[in-house]
Design a protein around this motif. Structure first.
Motif, mmCIF file in Angstrom:
data_model
loop_
_atom_site.group_PDB
_atom_site.id
_atom_site.type_symbol
_atom_site.label_atom_id
_atom_site.label_comp_id
_atom_site.label_asym_id
_atom_site.label_seq_id
_atom_site.Cartn_x
_atom_site.Cartn_y
_atom_site.Cartn_z
ATOM 1 N N SER A 59 0.837 -1.209 0.000
ATOM 2 C CA SER A 59 0.000 0.000 0.000
ATOM 3 C C SER A 59 0.871 1.259 0.000
ATOM 4 O O SER A 59 0.563 2.242 -0.672
ATOM 5 N N ILE A 60 1.962 1.239 0.756
ATOM 6 C CA ILE A 60 2.871 2.387 0.807
ATOM 7 C C ILE A 60 3.454 2.664 -0.565
ATOM 8 O O ILE A 60 3.530 3.818 -1.015
ATOM 9 N N ILE A 61 3.849 1.607 -1.268
ATOM 10 C CA ILE A 61 4.410 1.767 -2.614
ATOM 11 C C ILE A 61 3.353 2.260 -3.586
ATOM 12 O O ILE A 61 3.603 3.153 -4.415
ATOM 13 N N GLU A 62 2.143 1.727 -3.483
ATOM 14 C CA GLU A 62 1.065 2.105 -4.413
ATOM 15 C C GLU A 62 0.674 3.570 -4.285
ATOM 16 O O GLU A 62 0.363 4.230 -5.279
ATOM 17 N N ARG A 63 0.683 4.106 -3.066
ATOM 18 C CA ARG A 63 0.234 5.478 -2.891
ATOM 19 C C ARG A 63 1.391 6.486 -2.857
ATOM 20 O O ARG A 63 1.168 7.681 -2.653
ATOM 21 N N ASP A 70 9.942 4.600 -4.588
ATOM 22 C CA ASP A 70 9.046 3.655 -3.919
ATOM 23 C C ASP A 70 9.793 2.782 -2.913
ATOM 24 O O ASP A 70 9.360 2.612 -1.766
ATOM 25 N N LYS A 71 10.915 2.210 -3.351
ATOM 26 C CA LYS A 71 11.677 1.307 -2.481
ATOM 27 C C LYS A 71 12.221 2.044 -1.260
ATOM 28 O O LYS A 71 12.248 1.497 -0.149
ATOM 29 N N ASP A 72 12.662 3.291 -1.452
ATOM 30 C CA ASP A 72 13.198 4.054 -0.320
ATOM 31 C C ASP A 72 12.104 4.342 0.709
ATOM 32 O O ASP A 72 12.326 4.234 1.927
ATOM 33 N N MET A 73 10.913 4.703 0.212
ATOM 34 C CA MET A 73 9.801 4.954 1.122
ATOM 35 C C MET A 73 9.420 3.681 1.868
ATOM 36 O O MET A 73 9.173 3.701 3.088
ATOM 37 N N ALA A 74 9.409 2.567 1.148
ATOM 38 C CA ALA A 74 9.062 1.298 1.783
ATOM 39 C C ALA A 74 10.099 0.903 2.837
ATOM 40 O O ALA A 74 9.750 0.380 3.900
ATOM 41 N N HIS A 75 11.378 1.167 2.565
ATOM 42 C CA HIS A 75 12.423 0.848 3.539
ATOM 43 C C HIS A 75 12.260 1.665 4.820
ATOM 44 O O HIS A 75 12.490 1.155 5.929
ATOM 45 N N ILE A 76 11.876 2.916 4.687
ATOM 46 C CA ILE A 76 11.647 3.755 5.866
ATOM 47 C C ILE A 76 10.548 3.150 6.739
ATOM 48 O O ILE A 76 10.689 3.012 7.958
ATOM 49 N N PHE A 77 9.451 2.751 6.096
ATOM 50 C CA PHE A 77 8.342 2.174 6.845
ATOM 51 C C PHE A 77 8.692 0.774 7.373
ATOM 52 O O PHE A 77 8.180 0.353 8.408
ATOM 53 N N PRO A 355 4.024 -14.384 1.341
ATOM 54 C CA PRO A 355 3.955 -13.227 0.432
ATOM 55 C C PRO A 355 5.176 -13.170 -0.502
ATOM 56 O O PRO A 355 6.302 -13.451 -0.086
ATOM 57 N N VAL A 356 4.918 -12.819 -1.754
ATOM 58 C CA VAL A 356 6.010 -12.546 -2.682
ATOM 59 C C VAL A 356 6.812 -11.360 -2.159
ATOM 60 O O VAL A 356 6.242 -10.394 -1.622
ATOM 61 N N ALA A 357 8.134 -11.423 -2.281
ATOM 62 C CA ALA A 357 9.002 -10.377 -1.747
ATOM 63 C C ALA A 357 8.578 -8.997 -2.251
ATOM 64 O O ALA A 357 8.379 -8.796 -3.456
ATOM 65 N N VAL A 358 8.434 -8.053 -1.325
ATOM 66 C CA VAL A 358 8.025 -6.681 -1.666
ATOM 67 C C VAL A 358 9.266 -5.809 -1.904
ATOM 68 O O VAL A 358 9.332 -5.049 -2.859
ATOM 69 N N LEU A 359 10.239 -5.884 -1.012
ATOM 70 C CA LEU A 359 11.442 -5.057 -1.102
ATOM 71 C C LEU A 359 12.555 -5.773 -1.856
ATOM 72 O O LEU A 359 12.689 -6.973 -1.760
#
Length: 359
Positions: A59-63, A70-77, A355-359
């Motif tokens: 969801s973080i990546i999608e929005r 995207d990956k940097d934002m996901a890593h922060i979360f 789950p399929v790997a997100v990061l």
């Protein structure tokens, strides 16, 4: 209105940092409240939920619609969730040591840095530490894009009862390092897989050096710290950990070299909406056995992501198949396919859906 001054911009950043910090604190309080609810309703509650975390990160990546990738934002979360989970239940993660291996990097990428890590001398020990409860989860390599499936992991998956509950991928970039780069290199230490992945580069640059295989690249880095004329192939992290000097950067023969790791645990994982299922199958010894195994997947329209043959441990000239398919074992079409396959083979073991790997 003119451009803001540097001082004005810094004041705004400080104000935003304060708001962000407050919001993270509110999230942490909610995580603590979740833990209390779980404890009051079920003494055996599972605090780490891979499917939930995967959904949040997707969801973080999608929005994501700002300057950060995207990956940097996901890593922060990922790190925020890691710290919040530690308030609910501090996790201990077993990995292939010593400190500075790609397996440790995979563990921290998947779980974040708010976990404790337990370094193990071998893949079998990782399984045993999780099985005995000394670690909540374990991280093991399963395949490399250049070298294929890791046989030692497949052997343990066949003989042990742990479940796969996640996966993570790491880009593998090998660094050549030594205690003193001005000294001629006569011996190069590395894991055998790293030596294989850097074979052409080593032949071109150090054709006369003696190549010595050791249990891990991190161990190689630790060994050369006090050995004159020795170098190691290891990760970027190992440079700082063992206070070594870089001799050459990114010496792998193929760019894009990636290793996939599995997360091992004891519990089954609920569907996340984008999942993978891994199975081990022993086929019958007869003509058309492989076709019989694959046909139900085709009939159900299930995409097969991997099919690898591997010798059955302790049995001469007999083989098993490690298969990854799209979907969760609770999906109707996957249920139908697996039920049909069970009729056609000697043994089928569902290793887990995750789950399929997100990061």
């Amino acid at each position: 209105m003119g451009k803001k001054t540097l001082a004005e911009l810094r004041v705004e950043i400080d104000a935003l940092d304060k708001k962000v910090q407050g919001l993270i604190g509110e999230r942490a309080q909610l995580a603590s409240d979740v833990a209390e609810v779980k404890k009051s309703t079920d003494d055996n509650s599972v605090f780490y939920r891979p499917e939930r975390e995967a959904q949040v990160l997707r969801s973080i990546i999608e929005r994501n619609d700002n300057l950060l990738k995207d990956k940097d934002m996901a890593h922060i979360f990922r790190e925020i969730m890691s710290a919040c989970l530690a308030l609910e239940q501090p996790l201990n993660i077993a990995y292939l040591g010593p400190e500075g291996t790609f397996t440790q990097e995979a563990a921290l990428k998947h779980f974040g840095h708010a976990v404790s890590t337990l370094d193990c001398a071998g893949i079998d020990e990782i399984f045993h530490q999780v099985e005995k409860g000394n670690a909540h989860y374990g991280v093991v390599p399963i395949e490399n894009s250049s070298n294929g499936v890791i046989g030692g992991t497949v052997d343990m998956l066949y003989s042990q009862d742990l479940k796969i509950c996640g996966e993570v991928e790491i880009s593998i970039q090998h660094q050549l390092m030594s205690a003193d780069q001005s000294v001629d290199i006569k011996t190069i230490y590395a894991h055998q897989q790293a030596l294989d992945q850097c074979q052409r580069w080593l032949a071109n640059h150090y054709p006369n050096a003696q190549l010595k295989a050791v249990a891990s690249n991190a161990l190689a880095a630790r060994l050369v710290k006090d050995e004159v004329g020795a170098a190691a192939i290891a990760s970027e992290a190992a440079l700082g950990l063992y206070d070594l000097e870089r001799v050459a950067k990114n010496i792998e023969d193929k760019t894009g070299n990636t290793t996939r790791f599995l997360i091992l645990g004891k519990e089954s994982i609920e569907p996340s909406g984008d999942d993978k299922t891994s199975i081990l199958v022993v086929t019958k010894h007869e003509s058309g056995a492989l076709f019989d195994l694959l046909e139900p997947f085709k009939e159900q329209g299930i995409n097969m992501m991997q099919l690898a043959r591997h010798p059955i441990p302790g049995v001469k000239w007999e083989y098993l198949f490690l298969i990854d398919i799209e979907g969760h074992q609770e999906d109707d079409k996957v249920k139908v396919a697996l039920a049909e396959i069970e009729k056609r083979v000697l043994k089928v073991d569902v290793l887990g859906s995750y789950p399929v790997a997100v990061l």
